[in-house]
Design a protein around this motif. Structure first.
Motif, PDB file in Angstrom:
ATOM      1  N   THR A  19       0.841  -1.196   0.000  1.00  0.00           N
ATOM      2  CA  THR A  19       0.000   0.000   0.000  1.00  0.00           C
ATOM      3  C   THR A  19       0.875   1.244   0.000  1.00  0.00           C
ATOM      4  O   THR A  19       1.835   1.332   0.758  1.00  0.00           O
ATOM      5  N   VAL A  20       0.535   2.178  -0.896  1.00  0.00           N
ATOM      6  CA  VAL A  20       1.231   3.460  -0.960  1.00  0.00           C
ATOM      7  C   VAL A  20       0.209   4.573  -0.754  1.00  0.00           C
ATOM      8  O   VAL A  20      -0.984   4.384  -0.974  1.00  0.00           O
ATOM      9  N   THR A  21       0.681   5.721  -0.331  1.00  0.00           N
ATOM     10  CA  THR A  21      -0.176   6.876  -0.108  1.00  0.00           C
ATOM     11  C   THR A  21       0.198   7.956  -1.112  1.00  0.00           C
ATOM     12  O   THR A  21       1.382   8.218  -1.337  1.00  0.00           O
ATOM     13  N   PHE A  22      -0.809   8.580  -1.710  1.00  0.00           N
ATOM     14  CA  PHE A  22      -0.585   9.674  -2.650  1.00  0.00           C
ATOM     15  C   PHE A  22      -1.731  10.663  -2.491  1.00  0.00           C
ATOM     16  O   PHE A  22      -2.699  10.395  -1.786  1.00  0.00           O
ATOM     17  N   THR A  23      -1.594  11.831  -3.104  1.00  0.00           N
ATOM     18  CA  THR A  23      -2.676  12.808  -3.027  1.00  0.00           C
ATOM     19  C   THR A  23      -3.256  13.062  -4.412  1.00  0.00           C
ATOM     20  O   THR A  23      -2.559  12.946  -5.427  1.00  0.00           O
ATOM     21  N   PHE A  24      -4.545  13.383  -4.424  1.00  0.00           N
ATOM     22  CA  PHE A  24      -5.235  13.820  -5.642  1.00  0.00           C
ATOM     23  C   PHE A  24      -6.021  15.065  -5.262  1.00  0.00           C
ATOM     24  O   PHE A  24      -6.868  15.011  -4.366  1.00  0.00           O
ATOM     25  N   GLU A  35       0.265  -0.029  -9.443  1.00  0.00           N
ATOM     26  CA  GLU A  35      -0.974   0.012 -10.217  1.00  0.00           C
ATOM     27  C   GLU A  35      -1.122   1.396 -10.843  1.00  0.00           C
ATOM     28  O   GLU A  35      -0.584   2.377 -10.331  1.00  0.00           O
ATOM     29  N   PRO A  36      -1.845   1.496 -11.957  1.00  0.00           N
ATOM     30  CA  PRO A  36      -2.031   2.808 -12.568  1.00  0.00           C
ATOM     31  C   PRO A  36      -2.757   3.778 -11.634  1.00  0.00           C
ATOM     32  O   PRO A  36      -3.603   3.369 -10.828  1.00  0.00           O
ATOM     33  N   ILE A  37      -2.428   5.055 -11.751  1.00  0.00           N
ATOM     34  CA  ILE A  37      -3.105   6.087 -10.970  1.00  0.00           C
ATOM     35  C   ILE A  37      -4.609   5.969 -11.161  1.00  0.00           C
ATOM     36  O   ILE A  37      -5.376   6.050 -10.199  1.00  0.00           O
ATOM     37  N   VAL A  75       1.033  15.347 -12.585  1.00  0.00           N
ATOM     38  CA  VAL A  75       1.737  14.512 -11.607  1.00  0.00           C
ATOM     39  C   VAL A  75       3.030  15.211 -11.213  1.00  0.00           C
ATOM     40  O   VAL A  75       3.887  15.466 -12.068  1.00  0.00           O
ATOM     41  N   ASP A  76       3.130  15.531  -9.941  1.00  0.00           N
ATOM     42  CA  ASP A  76       4.325  16.200  -9.413  1.00  0.00           C
ATOM     43  C   ASP A  76       4.710  17.404 -10.273  1.00  0.00           C
ATOM     44  O   ASP A  76       5.886  17.609 -10.589  1.00  0.00           O
ATOM     45  N   GLY A  77       3.703  18.180 -10.689  1.00  0.00           N
ATOM     46  CA  GLY A  77       3.932  19.408 -11.444  1.00  0.00           C
ATOM     47  C   GLY A  77       4.018  19.251 -12.954  1.00  0.00           C
ATOM     48  O   GLY A  77       4.128  20.234 -13.667  1.00  0.00           O
ATOM     49  N   ILE A  78       3.951  18.036 -13.459  1.00  0.00           N
ATOM     50  CA  ILE A  78       4.034  17.798 -14.909  1.00  0.00           C
ATOM     51  C   ILE A  78       2.626  17.568 -15.444  1.00  0.00           C
ATOM     52  O   ILE A  78       1.950  16.612 -15.050  1.00  0.00           O
ATOM     53  N   VAL A  94      -0.872  14.187  -7.280  1.00  0.00           N
ATOM     54  CA  VAL A  94      -1.639  14.176  -8.520  1.00  0.00           C
ATOM     55  C   VAL A  94      -2.728  15.238  -8.417  1.00  0.00           C
ATOM     56  O   VAL A  94      -3.349  15.389  -7.367  1.00  0.00           O
ATOM     57  N   ARG A  95      -2.927  15.980  -9.501  1.00  0.00           N
ATOM     58  CA  ARG A  95      -3.974  17.014  -9.539  1.00  0.00           C
ATOM     59  C   ARG A  95      -4.684  16.935 -10.893  1.00  0.00           C
ATOM     60  O   ARG A  95      -4.125  16.428 -11.855  1.00  0.00           O
ATOM     61  N   GLU A  96      -5.896  17.487 -10.907  1.00  0.00           N
ATOM     62  CA  GLU A  96      -6.550  17.675 -12.197  1.00  0.00           C
ATOM     63  C   GLU A  96      -5.629  18.502 -13.054  1.00  0.00           C
ATOM     64  O   GLU A  96      -4.999  19.430 -12.559  1.00  0.00           O
TER      65      GLU A  96
END
Length: 112
Positions: A19-24, A35-37, A75-78, A94-96
């Motif tokens: 399990t990994v943690t990320f933000t959206f 796994e894919p975002i 993703v990370d500014g890209i 991760v952002r819109e």
């Protein structure tokens, strides 16, 4: 709450990865390493990944194999990263996607 498939009628039991943690959009989510975002967000109940450049309508996963570009996120500014092809990793932000150039609008403007 997860909507992740854990048991599949053809594939059988699906092994849980690390399990990994990320933000959206600033909110924290969990996914499985590699796994894919798009899959991680879909399992978390997120359906809207961006909004259309011209109409502003919500857009999400469409083809899920990298052809349609509907799942573009930042993703990370890209900007312009395809969520269906990019593996999620721990700490990823991760952002819109912001408004990207519209090939149709730009073509009309240059060929009017």
């Amino acid at each position: 709450m997860t909507e992740r498939i854990l048991e599949h009628p053809v594939l059988g039991s699906l092994e849980a990865g690390k399990t990994v943690t990320f933000t959206f959009n600033g909110l924290e989510y969990e996914g499985r390493e590699g796994e894919p975002i798009a899959a991680a967000l879909l399992a978390a109940g997120v359906r809207t990944l961006r909004h259309h450049e011209e109409s502003g309508k919500p857009r999400g996963i469409y083809c899920n194999i990298g052809h349609c570009f509907e799942c573009r996120v930042e993703v990370d500014g890209i900007q312009g990263v395809r969520a269906c092809l990019t593996p999620v990793r721990d700490g990823m932000a991760v952002r819109e996607s912001g408004v990207l150039p519209s090939p149709v609008r730009d073509w009309r403007k240059n060929n009017a």
